[in-house]
Design a protein around this motif. Sequence first.
Motif: not given
Length: 484
Positions: A436, A441-442, A445, A478, A481
């Motif tokens: 993370s 940006d993710i 999630e 994920i 992305n």
Amino acid sequence: PGGSSAATSGFSETVDPGSVSGIALSDKVAFRVKIVKGPIPSLSKMYWRGAVLNKNTKGLKWKIAKKKYKKNIDKNEVKSIINNVVQKILLPPRFKDWLFTLDSPYEVKSVKDKSLEIIHQDNIGYYLRYRAKTHNIFNVSSSPNSPKTKLTIDQISNNTRGAESLTPKVASLLRRLQANTTNVEQLAYNILEYFSKNYAYTLNPPELGGNQLESFLLNSNEGFCEHFAASFAVLIRAGGYPARLVAGFQGGEVNKYDGMITVKDRDAHAWAEVWSESSQSWLRYDPTQVVAPLRISLGGQAYHEMINDILNSDQQDQNYWLEQRSEANLLWLNQLDQILVTLSTRWTQFLIDYDRSKQIKLFERLGVKKISPYLLIFISLIVFLVFYFWVKSNVFKRKKISGIDKFLNNIYFSLEKYEISKKWNESPETYFNRVSEKYPDIKKEVLVLKSKVLIYKYSSYVYSKQELNQIKLDFKRIKNNLRS
């Protein structure tokens, strides 16, 4: 290892690192040693000498010296040696006629076969044995100091060949390194200092094309022990001084159950020797020690087990990694490995020492006056089969992996291509936090996925099939992305 784009770690009579693009590490035991006199050397001083290579044939390629035989060193010379180390070496038959000893060996005796002739190579100082088909035990006496010697004109010529045709760029580098030097020790110091500032250790070096020496020194700048030792020796020779390579092993692991040192293929190593006019002896120089000092201080086994963590970490404190190594040695799997090696060694020693007369005496003590060889073979076969099926049923039961662990392994494997490799000592929570942070940006999630996975793994809550499919879809999003 040499001669192919992929190689397996282990002892080789030829060094050809320019043709290697990757090393597959072998965990096979090479030989075992018991120090019967003198202190057990520290890991950084465990250099197990094997073949001496003095033929630099092309670029970084080296071959063994021509074998010229002579008897062991004169006993009058031996009397003057102090602080010697006596080793009992249990050697398997897989190394042809090579015997590996601590520097510098001066006396060797075969325990198993006293008629076996041990040979000392003139002015090179390594020992050989005749080819054997079974294990053998050797008692070897070594001195911590290299013997003083004098090189003939032919020997000086033989040990300076191969570096006559340097490319202009390499010749320019050598001139800079040799500036203001008056002896080989000063030149060696300058080369080592240059290596320490400009090169990195790796087990996945690029395969070198064109002029291997120039390609390595001025372009790739990364390699393993053979790259550093081979190029170092060529530069010394090009400077006009005798140099050669030694192939053997460096390091080992002291077994706490029997006190023996276990040397494995992972400890395979190469280093250079330079003849010093001032000391009248061959001096060991190991460029790997300045490029990757932890490789020498930890030994090959521990270093290569932790190599990814070491190379990906800014932590270069030796004591820190020694502590990590000590903690790893406490793991039950490592201790089981040491126990198995100890049992294997004792069984091998038993077979070496246990001749026909000892077999007869054993059965006489058991009340059996006469036993035929066929009955002995039959009893051995029954014992072996019982032991085999016991091991198969009790030791090698495969533990079933849970559904969540399968899913976690799939996550770890899938994200490796995005340079997010899981560390060996990292928990799932730490791993997801690191992912993370690397991809903000993710982040949301990833943290949501982390929460669901940790509940699944550590709590008593049981997810439904629909909920599990939703977790898999979360991970798929994920990955999509990351691709975008």
